[in-house]
Design an enzyme around this catalytic site. Structure first.
Site, PDB file in Angstrom:
ATOM      1  N   THR A 122       0.817  -1.213   0.000  1.00 31.06           N
ATOM      2  CA  THR A 122       0.000   0.000   0.000  1.00 31.06           C
ATOM      3  C   THR A 122       0.849   1.260   0.000  1.00 31.06           C
ATOM      4  O   THR A 122       1.943   1.277   0.576  1.00 31.06           O
ATOM      5  CB  THR A 122      -0.903   0.001   1.259  1.00 31.06           C
ATOM      6  OG1 THR A 122      -1.509   1.279   1.386  1.00 31.06           O
ATOM      7  CG2 THR A 122      -0.109  -0.273   2.528  1.00 31.06           C
ATOM      8  N   TYR A 146      -1.500  -0.171  10.194  1.00 29.90           N
ATOM      9  CA  TYR A 146      -1.819  -0.835   8.917  1.00 29.90           C
ATOM     10  C   TYR A 146      -0.629  -0.718   7.959  1.00 29.90           C
ATOM     11  O   TYR A 146      -0.134  -1.717   7.423  1.00 29.90           O
ATOM     12  CB  TYR A 146      -3.089  -0.221   8.301  1.00 29.90           C
ATOM     13  CG  TYR A 146      -3.295  -0.615   6.868  1.00 29.90           C
ATOM     14  CD1 TYR A 146      -3.598  -1.934   6.530  1.00 29.90           C
ATOM     15  CD2 TYR A 146      -3.165   0.317   5.840  1.00 29.90           C
ATOM     16  CE1 TYR A 146      -3.771  -2.310   5.213  1.00 29.90           C
ATOM     17  CE2 TYR A 146      -3.338  -0.055   4.511  1.00 29.90           C
ATOM     18  CZ  TYR A 146      -3.634  -1.370   4.206  1.00 29.90           C
ATOM     19  OH  TYR A 146      -3.784  -1.746   2.892  1.00 29.90           O
TER      20      TYR A 146
END
Ligand code: UDP
Length: 329
Positions: A122, A146
C-alpha cells in the site's frame, strides 16, 4: 509467452481486489485456487472456474497440502486487514493478520518450493511525504499500524528473496476503485468508507449525500487529492508482474501501482455528477484525522518494468463501473 504449467494460489480471493485478480488470472489462462477465511470476503465473489478452499493462511498444514495437491507455482497474497482507524485501535490484530500470518505463508511457500510471490502492499507505507508524486525510494514513515504491518511484510519478503530461491513483487496500491467492466465482481463491503464507494451509494439513495472531509488542504481546490486506479488495471499489473517473476527469477520488485494523476474530492464528485447527470448532495465537514493532503504515485518504475498499459485511466469510467456494480448489489 509464459507457459502456464503451474496453478496460482490466491489468498483473499473472495475479497474486492482478490476476486478481480482471480478473474484476471482465469482470463489469462491460469488455473486458480482461492484460499479465504470469509471473514470479510464473499463466497459469491469467487468465480466457478476457480477452486475455493475456506481456510486461514495461518494454517500452514492446509496451505502446504494445497501447494502439493494443486501444483501451486506462485502465490498472490491479498488476505489481510485493511481498515486504517481499526489498526490504530487494535494494532496487534494488524501485526497478526498482516505481518505474522504473512510470515507463516511465506515460510510455507519457501519450504514447499513455491518460487514466486506477489504481495498487495500500500501507498500507506510512505506516510506524509509532502511530495507531488511519490517515488518508491521515498523514506517510509507509515503513520498507522496498517501501513507498518504491510511494510514489515515487504521487509520479510526482501530478506527471504535474498536467502532462498524465491522472488517476489510487492505492489504499493494507491486508491483502488471501480469494478469489473463485465460486471462479474465489484466492491461489496458493508459500511465502506472509501470516497467513490460512498458516492455511488449516495447516488442510489443508500446515503443522504457525501461528506467532504476538509476544504483547507494544500491542493488545487482545498480538498484531499488521491491517485484513483481502476481495480481491473491494478490486477492486470499483478498478472504481468507474475510473468516477469517467472521470466527473470533472480529479480524481485517493489513498485507503486497508480496512474500518477491526482484528483481532489470535488473532482471525484464532479465526475459522479457527470456520469449520473444529477447533483450529488455535498456536505462540507472538518478534516478526517490522519488524512494527508495528497497521495499521488510516481509510476515510472512499473511502466519501465512491465508492459502495463492501463485501459481505464479515466475517472468517469471508474465511477461508471462502480455505479453499475452498486446497482447490481
Ligand atoms: N473523503 C471524503 N469523504 C468521504 C470519504 C473520503 O471527503 O466520505 C476524502 C478523504 O478525506 C480523502 C479522499 O476522500 O481525501 C480519499 O479517501 P478514501 O477514504 O477514499 O481513501 P484513503 O485515501 O483514505 O485511503
Amino acid at each position: 509467452m509464459v507457459t502456464k504449467d503451474f496453478t496460482v494460489l490466491v489468498t483473499g480471493g473472495a475479497g474486492y481486489i482478490g476476486s478481480h485478480a482471480v478473474l484476471a488470472l482465469l482470463d489469462s489462462g491460469y488455473d486458480v485456487v482461492v484460499l479465504d477465511n470469509l471473514t470479510t470476503g464473499f463466497l459469491r465473489a469467487v468465480p466457478d472456474q476457480a477452486i475455493f478452499i475456506e481456510g486461514d493462511i495461518e494454517d500452514s498444514t492446509l496451505s502446504a497440502r494445497l501447494i502439493a495437491e494443486h501444483g501451486i507455482g506462485a502465490i498472490m497474497h491479498f488476505a489481510g486487514s485493511i481498515i486504517v482507524p481499526e489498526s490504530v485501535e487494535n494494532p496487534l490484530k494488524y501485526y497478526h493478520n498482516n505481518s505474522a500470518k504473512s510470515r507463516t505463508l511465506i515460510e510455507t511457500a519457501v519450504t514447499n518450493g513455491v518460487k514466486h510471490f506477489i504481495f498487495s502492499s500500500t501507498a500507506t507505507v510512505y506516510g506524509v511525504t509532502g511530495l507531488m508524486q511519490i517515488p518508491e525510494d521515498t523514506p517510509k514513515h507509515p503513520t498507522n499500524p496498517y501501513g507498518m504491518s504491510k511494510l514489515m511484510t515487504e521487509a520479510m519478503l526482501t530478506d527471504v528473496a535474498t536467502a532462498y530461491d524465491f522472488n517476489f513483487c510487492a505492489l504499493r496500491y494507491f486508491n483502488v476503485a471501480g469494478a469489473d467492466p463485465k460486471g462479474r465482481s465489484g466492491q461489496s463491503t458493508q459500511g465502506a468508507t472509501h470516497l467513490i464507494k460512498v458516492a455511488v451509494e449516495a447516488v442510489l439513495g443508500k446515503r443522504d449525500g457525501v461528506a467532504i472531509f476538509g476544504t483547507d488542504y494544500d491542493t488545487h481546490d482545498g480538498t484531499g487529492t488521491r491517485d484513483y486506479i481502476h481495480v481491473s488495471d491494478l490486477v492486470a499489473a499483478h498478472v504481468l508482474a507474475l510473468e516477469k517473476l517467472v521470466e527473470d527469477p533472480e529479480t524481485s520488485h517493489i513498485m507503486n501501482c497508480g496512474y500518477g494523476q491526482g484528483f481532489s474530492v470535488n473532482d471525484v464528485l464532479d465526475a459522479v455528477d457527470r456520469v449520473t447527470n444529477k447533483k450529488i448532495h455535498r456536505v462540507i465537514q472538518g478534516r478526517r484525522a490522519g488524512d494527508p493532503d495528497s497521495l499521488v504515485s510516481d509510476n515510472r518504475l512499473i511502466k519501465q518494468t512491465l508492459p502495463w498499459q492501463p485501459k481505464y485511466a479515466d475517472l468517469d469510467v471508474i465511477v461508471a463501473h462502480a455505479l453499475a456494480w452498486e446497482r447490481k448489489l
